[in-house]
Motif scaffolding. Structure first.
Motif, mmCIF file in Angstrom:
data_model
loop_
_atom_site.group_PDB
_atom_site.id
_atom_site.type_symbol
_atom_site.label_atom_id
_atom_site.label_comp_id
_atom_site.label_asym_id
_atom_site.label_seq_id
_atom_site.Cartn_x
_atom_site.Cartn_y
_atom_site.Cartn_z
ATOM 1 N N VAL A 55 0.839 -1.196 0.000
ATOM 2 C CA VAL A 55 0.000 0.000 0.000
ATOM 3 C C VAL A 55 0.879 1.253 0.000
ATOM 4 N N GLY A 56 0.557 2.225 -0.873
ATOM 5 C CA GLY A 56 1.387 3.416 -0.957
ATOM 6 C C GLY A 56 0.623 4.716 -0.783
ATOM 7 N N ASN A 57 -0.690 4.632 -0.692
ATOM 8 C CA ASN A 57 -1.486 5.850 -0.506
ATOM 9 C C ASN A 57 -2.852 5.493 0.099
ATOM 10 N N MET A 58 -3.635 6.508 0.416
ATOM 11 C CA MET A 58 -4.922 6.286 1.077
ATOM 12 C C MET A 58 -5.888 5.485 0.204
ATOM 13 N N ARG A 59 -5.871 5.737 -1.080
ATOM 14 C CA ARG A 59 -6.797 5.034 -1.971
ATOM 15 C C ARG A 59 -6.553 3.519 -1.906
ATOM 16 N N GLU A 60 -5.279 3.146 -1.923
ATOM 17 C CA GLU A 60 -4.944 1.721 -1.849
ATOM 18 C C GLU A 60 -5.257 1.146 -0.471
ATOM 19 N N LEU A 61 -5.029 1.949 0.564
ATOM 20 C CA LEU A 61 -5.321 1.481 1.928
ATOM 21 C C LEU A 61 -6.821 1.221 2.095
ATOM 22 N N LYS A 62 -7.616 2.119 1.563
ATOM 23 C CA LYS A 62 -9.075 1.982 1.685
ATOM 24 C C LYS A 62 -9.612 0.766 0.942
ATOM 25 N N GLN A 63 -8.840 0.281 -0.020
ATOM 26 C CA GLN A 63 -9.279 -0.920 -0.746
ATOM 27 C C GLN A 63 -9.173 -2.166 0.121
ATOM 28 N N ILE A 64 -8.299 -2.126 1.154
ATOM 29 C CA ILE A 64 -8.168 -3.324 1.978
ATOM 30 C C ILE A 64 -8.701 -3.154 3.393
ATOM 31 N N MET A 65 -9.006 -1.931 3.831
ATOM 32 C CA MET A 65 -9.648 -1.743 5.142
ATOM 33 C C MET A 65 -10.610 -0.562 5.112
ATOM 34 N N ALA A 66 -11.552 -0.569 6.066
ATOM 35 C CA ALA A 66 -12.644 0.410 6.029
ATOM 36 C C ALA A 66 -12.235 1.812 6.482
ATOM 37 N N LEU A 67 -11.027 1.930 6.967
ATOM 38 C CA LEU A 67 -10.524 3.193 7.517
ATOM 39 C C LEU A 67 -10.927 4.440 6.721
#
Ligand code: FES
Length: 57
Positions: free
Chosen positions: A23-35
């Protein structure tokens, strides 16, 4: 430390997502967790955790 109170997501979980899922940014992070999808207050801090983890690598 909790980054996202709405979903109980910690800085360790975010670091883990960067290190193991690339994961390198918020968009990618949001794809794997609801944060960030509830109140959004955690987004800035979550971005800092991502950035700091990438710098540490
Ligand atoms: Fe993360 Fe509210 S603290 S969405």
């Amino acid at each position: 430390m909790f980054v996202c109170m709405c979903y109980g997501i910690t800085d360790k979980q975010i670091k883990n997502a960067v290190e193991t899922h690339g994961v390198g940014n918020m968009r990618e992070l949001k794809q794997i967790m609801a944060l960030g999808s509830q109140c959004g207050k955690c987004i800035e801090l979550a971005q800092e955790v991502i950035d700091n983890t990438i710098i540490d690598e």
